[in-house]
Scaffold this motif. Structure first.
Motif, mmCIF file in Angstrom:
data_model
loop_
_atom_site.group_PDB
_atom_site.id
_atom_site.type_symbol
_atom_site.label_atom_id
_atom_site.label_comp_id
_atom_site.label_asym_id
_atom_site.label_seq_id
_atom_site.Cartn_x
_atom_site.Cartn_y
_atom_site.Cartn_z
ATOM 1 N N ASN A 190 14.701 32.640 51.822
ATOM 2 C CA ASN A 190 15.365 31.475 51.225
ATOM 3 C C ASN A 190 16.814 31.318 51.658
ATOM 4 O OD1 ASN A 190 16.019 33.856 49.823
ATOM 5 N ND2 ASN A 190 16.543 32.741 47.958
ATOM 6 N N VAL A 191 17.271 32.135 52.615
ATOM 7 C CA VAL A 191 18.675 32.095 53.028
ATOM 8 C C VAL A 191 18.913 30.912 53.964
ATOM 9 C CG1 VAL A 191 20.516 33.329 54.224
ATOM 10 C CG2 VAL A 191 18.914 34.578 52.752
ATOM 11 N N LYS A 192 19.855 30.059 53.593
ATOM 12 C CA LYS A 192 20.167 28.863 54.369
ATOM 13 C C LYS A 192 21.429 29.007 55.212
ATOM 14 C CE LYS A 192 16.699 26.997 52.253
ATOM 15 N NZ LYS A 192 15.399 26.878 52.954
ATOM 16 N N ALA A 193 22.295 29.962 54.843
ATOM 17 C CA ALA A 193 23.543 30.141 55.591
ATOM 18 C C ALA A 193 24.091 31.535 55.336
ATOM 19 C CB ALA A 193 24.576 29.093 55.185
ATOM 20 N N LEU A 194 24.907 32.011 56.284
ATOM 21 C CA LEU A 194 25.599 33.295 56.170
ATOM 22 C C LEU A 194 27.068 33.067 56.491
ATOM 23 C CD1 LEU A 194 25.785 36.424 56.021
ATOM 24 C CD2 LEU A 194 25.184 36.444 58.464
ATOM 25 N N ASP A 195 27.928 33.336 55.501
ATOM 26 C CA ASP A 195 29.370 33.238 55.695
ATOM 27 C C ASP A 195 29.952 34.640 55.759
ATOM 28 O OD1 ASP A 195 29.367 30.457 55.610
ATOM 29 O OD2 ASP A 195 29.727 30.390 53.445
ATOM 30 N N VAL A 196 30.520 35.001 56.891
ATOM 31 C CA VAL A 196 31.191 36.285 57.037
ATOM 32 C C VAL A 196 32.689 35.991 57.088
ATOM 33 C CG1 VAL A 196 31.443 38.368 58.424
ATOM 34 C CG2 VAL A 196 29.207 37.261 58.223
ATOM 35 N N LEU A 197 33.390 36.410 56.061
ATOM 36 C CA LEU A 197 34.768 35.992 55.846
ATOM 37 C C LEU A 197 35.743 37.127 56.144
ATOM 38 C CD1 LEU A 197 34.096 34.268 52.403
ATOM 39 C CD2 LEU A 197 34.102 33.200 54.659
ATOM 40 N N PRO A 198 36.819 36.840 56.888
ATOM 41 C CA PRO A 198 37.805 37.881 57.174
ATOM 42 C C PRO A 198 38.687 38.157 55.956
ATOM 43 C CG PRO A 198 38.492 35.800 58.162
ATOM 44 C CD PRO A 198 37.125 35.571 57.572
ATOM 45 N N TYR A 199 38.896 39.429 55.665
ATOM 46 C CA TYR A 199 39.806 39.829 54.584
ATOM 47 C C TYR A 199 41.209 39.303 54.863
ATOM 48 C CZ TYR A 199 43.175 42.973 52.335
ATOM 49 O OH TYR A 199 44.246 43.484 51.653
ATOM 50 N N HIS A 200 41.860 38.798 53.796
ATOM 51 C CA HIS A 200 43.241 38.330 53.920
ATOM 52 C C HIS A 200 44.096 38.939 52.811
ATOM 53 C CE1 HIS A 200 42.820 35.669 50.443
ATOM 54 N NE2 HIS A 200 41.708 35.204 50.960
ATOM 55 N N THR A 201 45.391 38.787 52.930
ATOM 56 C CA THR A 201 46.324 39.400 51.972
ATOM 57 C C THR A 201 47.073 38.349 51.157
ATOM 58 O OG1 THR A 201 48.038 39.491 53.693
ATOM 59 C CG2 THR A 201 46.644 41.445 53.410
ATOM 60 N N LEU A 202 46.484 37.177 51.000
ATOM 61 C CA LEU A 202 47.166 36.090 50.299
ATOM 62 C C LEU A 202 47.378 36.393 48.819
ATOM 63 C CD1 LEU A 202 45.372 33.003 51.909
ATOM 64 C CD2 LEU A 202 47.558 34.030 52.544
ATOM 65 N N GLY A 203 46.588 37.327 48.278
ATOM 66 C CA GLY A 203 46.720 37.616 46.853
ATOM 67 C C GLY A 203 47.753 38.677 46.513
ATOM 68 N N VAL A 204 48.389 39.284 47.518
ATOM 69 C CA VAL A 204 49.310 40.382 47.255
ATOM 70 C C VAL A 204 50.458 39.943 46.353
ATOM 71 C CG1 VAL A 204 50.926 42.005 48.304
ATOM 72 C CG2 VAL A 204 48.718 41.587 49.378
ATOM 73 N N SER A 205 51.018 38.773 46.618
ATOM 74 C CA SER A 205 52.157 38.300 45.820
ATOM 75 C C SER A 205 51.760 38.082 44.366
ATOM 76 C CB SER A 205 52.712 37.000 46.416
ATOM 77 O OG SER A 205 51.715 35.991 46.445
ATOM 78 N N LYS A 206 50.508 37.687 44.117
ATOM 79 C CA LYS A 206 50.063 37.473 42.744
ATOM 80 C C LYS A 206 50.042 38.786 41.976
ATOM 81 C CE LYS A 206 47.025 34.318 41.918
ATOM 82 N NZ LYS A 206 45.770 33.534 41.801
ATOM 83 N N TYR A 207 49.610 39.861 42.628
ATOM 84 C CA TYR A 207 49.626 41.169 41.981
ATOM 85 C C TYR A 207 51.050 41.555 41.585
ATOM 86 C CZ TYR A 207 44.731 42.276 42.956
ATOM 87 O OH TYR A 207 43.359 42.280 42.964
ATOM 88 N N ARG A 208 51.998 41.285 42.455
ATOM 89 C CA ARG A 208 53.397 41.596 42.143
ATOM 90 C C ARG A 208 53.875 40.794 40.952
ATOM 91 N NH1 ARG A 208 54.842 41.212 48.400
ATOM 92 N NH2 ARG A 208 54.271 43.321 49.071
ATOM 93 N N GLU A 209 53.504 39.520 40.915
ATOM 94 C CA GLU A 209 53.904 38.665 39.794
ATOM 95 C C GLU A 209 53.319 39.158 38.482
ATOM 96 O OE1 GLU A 209 52.622 34.774 40.818
ATOM 97 O OE2 GLU A 209 53.925 34.611 42.570
ATOM 98 N N LEU A 210 52.104 39.710 38.542
ATOM 99 C CA LEU A 210 51.431 40.192 37.338
ATOM 100 C C LEU A 210 51.795 41.638 37.005
ATOM 101 C CD1 LEU A 210 47.874 38.709 38.052
ATOM 102 C CD2 LEU A 210 49.530 37.874 36.362
ATOM 103 N N GLY A 211 52.608 42.266 37.847
ATOM 104 C CA GLY A 211 52.992 43.654 37.625
ATOM 105 C C GLY A 211 51.846 44.619 37.841
ATOM 106 N N MET A 212 50.914 44.262 38.748
ATOM 107 C CA MET A 212 49.736 45.079 39.016
ATOM 108 C C MET A 212 49.850 45.731 40.394
ATOM 109 S SD MET A 212 46.823 42.394 37.690
ATOM 110 C CE MET A 212 45.463 43.508 38.111
ATOM 111 N N LYS A 213 49.275 46.920 40.514
ATOM 112 C CA LYS A 213 49.248 47.604 41.804
ATOM 113 C C LYS A 213 48.139 47.023 42.674
ATOM 114 C CE LYS A 213 48.648 52.149 43.978
ATOM 115 N NZ LYS A 213 48.381 53.589 43.765
ATOM 116 N N TYR A 214 48.482 46.709 43.916
ATOM 117 C CA TYR A 214 47.487 46.211 44.865
ATOM 118 C C TYR A 214 46.952 47.397 45.651
ATOM 119 C CZ TYR A 214 45.240 43.238 48.329
ATOM 120 O OH TYR A 214 44.311 42.624 49.140
#
Length: 245
Positions: A190-214
Motif C-alpha cells: 500500500n506504499v505510494k511514496a517514500l520521503d527520505v529527509l536529511p537531518y537539519h539543525t533548525l530546531g537548535v535555537s528553540k531548545y536554547r529558548e526553552l532552556g533544554m539541552k539539545y
C-alpha cells in the motif's frame, strides 16, 4: 468536541499532496533526540479548539486547496484520536481530502477507534524513525513494535501510505539499517511514496529558548546528496524484497 492544538499552518506544501491546511496537535509520548518541535510534547499545553473551528478556517481559503486538503500532524495526533476522528468525519462530509501524519506509536490492534478513524482518512504519512527496535528506543525513548504493527495494519486494510525516514549522520544512516528498512517496506503493498529527509539543525535555537539541552549538539546536518544516497539503499532493499515475493 475539543482538541488541544499547538498551531496551524494555512498553506503547507510538504505535508501531503497539494497545498494543505496543517494542524499541529499538542502532546507526544516520544522524545526523539532530533525533534525540532519539543514545545509540542506536553499534553496539557496548547490551545483548545473545536473541530468546527478548524473546518471553518479551511473553508475561508478553500479555493487554494483544490489539489490539497487537511493534514493533522503533531506532536502525535493519535494521542487525541477521538478529536481527529471527529475532525476527519466532518472533513469528509465536506469532501475534503484528509491526511494523518503520525509515528503510529499509540497503535493498538484491539482498539476499534483505529478502524473508525481510518474510515475517514485518505492518506497516512508514517514516520519510521529506525527499523532496529533497540536503536529506535535510543533515538526516541520507545521501541518500534507498535509502529511496525501499525504499518502492517494499514497494509491489511489497504490504506494509502507514505513512508518518511529522517537520515541522521551516525544514527540512522548505516547502510545495513537502510537496506533492512527497504526490505520491510517491500513487504507492504500500500506504499505510494517514500520521503527520505536529511537531518537539519533548525530546531537548535528553540531548545536554547526553552532552556533544554539539545542532545545532538555538534552533529552536522545531512546533505541532500547523503539523503539521496540513503534513499537509493532503501530502494535497493525494497526491490530485493519485492523480487522474493
Amino acid at each position: 468536541m475539543k482538541g488541544r492544538i499547538h498551531s496551524t499552518e494555512s498553506f503547507g506544501t510538504v505535508d501531503g499532496p497539494g497545498v494543505r491546511f496543517v494542524v499541529f496537535m499538542q502532546g507526544c509520548p516520544l522524545r526523539c533526540i532530533y525533534c525540532h518541535n519539543p514545545d509540542t510534547w506536553k499534553m496539557g499545553d496548547g490551545e483548545e479548539v473545536l473541530a468546527e473551528e478548524i473546518i471553518a478556517q479551511f473553508k475561508k481559503n478553500r479555493s487554494f486547496y483544490s489539489n490539497g486538503g487537511i493534514t493533522v500532524t503533531g506532536g502525535e495526533p493519535l494521542l487525541q484520536i477521538d478529536f481527529v476522528t471527529k475532525l476527519f468525519a466532518m472533513a469528509k462530509a465536506e469532501n475534503i481530502h484528509t491526511c494523518l501524519d503520525t509515528s503510529g506509536i499509540t497503535f493498538c490492534e484491539d482498539d476499534p477507534r483505529f478502524d473508525e478513524l481510518m474510515a475517514y482518512t485518505d492518506l497516512v504519512m508514517l514516520d519510521i524513525k529506525h527499523i532496529d527496535k533497540d536503536a529506535h528506543k535510543q533515538l526516541t525513548g520507545s521501541g518500534n513494535d507498535r509502529i511496525i504493527a501499525f504499518a502492517r495494519y494499514l497494509n491489511d486494510i489497504n490504506k494509502s501510505l507514505w513512508i518518511r525516514h529522517v537520515v541522521i549522520p551516525g544514527y540512522t544512516d548505516k547502510e545495513e539499517d537502510l537496506y533492512k528498512l527497504g526490505k520491510f517496506i517491500g513487504t507492504l503493498s500500500n506504499v505510494k511514496a517514500l520521503d527520505v529527509l536529511p537531518y537539519h539543525t533548525l530546531g537548535v535555537s528553540k531548545y536554547r529558548e526553552l532552556g533544554m539541552k539539545y542532545r545532538l549538539e555538534g552533529v552536522e546536518p545531512m546533505s541532500k546528496d547523503g539523503a539521496l544516497q540513503a534513499k537509493k539503499i532503501i530502494l535497493a532493499g525494497y526491490r530485493e524484497k519485492k523480487s522474493e515475493i
